[in-house]
Design a protein around this motif. Structure first.
Motif, mmCIF file in Angstrom:
data_model
loop_
_atom_site.group_PDB
_atom_site.id
_atom_site.type_symbol
_atom_site.label_atom_id
_atom_site.label_comp_id
_atom_site.label_asym_id
_atom_site.label_seq_id
_atom_site.Cartn_x
_atom_site.Cartn_y
_atom_site.Cartn_z
ATOM 1 N N SER A 154 0.821 -1.209 0.000
ATOM 2 C CA SER A 154 0.000 0.000 0.000
ATOM 3 C C SER A 154 0.857 1.263 0.000
ATOM 4 C CB SER A 154 -0.977 0.005 1.175
ATOM 5 O OG SER A 154 -0.298 -0.194 2.377
ATOM 6 N N GLN A 198 9.083 0.775 2.052
ATOM 7 C CA GLN A 198 9.110 1.888 2.997
ATOM 8 C C GLN A 198 8.830 1.375 4.408
ATOM 9 O OE1 GLN A 198 7.076 5.394 1.409
ATOM 10 N NE2 GLN A 198 7.353 4.502 -0.624
ATOM 11 N N CYS A 199 7.603 1.000 4.707
ATOM 12 C CA CYS A 199 7.318 0.511 6.065
ATOM 13 C C CYS A 199 7.750 -0.947 6.238
ATOM 14 C CB CYS A 199 5.841 0.663 6.400
ATOM 15 S SG CYS A 199 4.764 -0.562 5.607
ATOM 16 N N GLY A 200 7.785 -1.708 5.138
ATOM 17 C CA GLY A 200 8.236 -3.094 5.193
ATOM 18 C C GLY A 200 7.169 -4.120 5.530
HETATM 19 S S1 FES Z 1 3.227 -1.628 2.526
HETATM 20 FE FE1 FES Z 1 4.954 -1.932 1.283
HETATM 21 S S2 FES Z 1 6.463 -0.666 2.120
HETATM 22 FE FE2 FES Z 1 4.694 -0.267 3.301
#
Ligand code: FES
Length: 62
Positions: free
Chosen positions: A5, A37-39
């Motif tokens: 997302s 980004q958030c992982g």
């Molecule tokens: S949902 Fe994929 S990096 Fe955050």
């Protein structure tokens, strides 16, 4: 289904890029012009890439 997302990546995009021979989810993201980004998505993205590699092996073994 949405895979990431943060980067608005869907499963079709990740599967298509996995079939081009990328070896891991981070390489797939780079080829799609983004990076994690958030992982949170990485385990599912890894699974999708591995599934596509498994399909490629089945096709090449047939
Ligand atoms: S949902 Fe994929 S990096 Fe955050």
């Amino acid at each position: 289904m949405i895979v990431c997302s943060c980067n608005a990546l869907n499963e079709v995009q990740v599967r298509e890029i996995a079939r081009t021979g990328v070896r891991c989810e981070r390489e797939a993201y780079a080829r799609l012009g983004c990076r994690p980004q958030c992982g949170q998505c990485l385990p599912f993205a890894r699974q999708v890439v591995q599934e596509e590699h498994g399909q490629m092996e089945l096709v090449s073994a047939a």
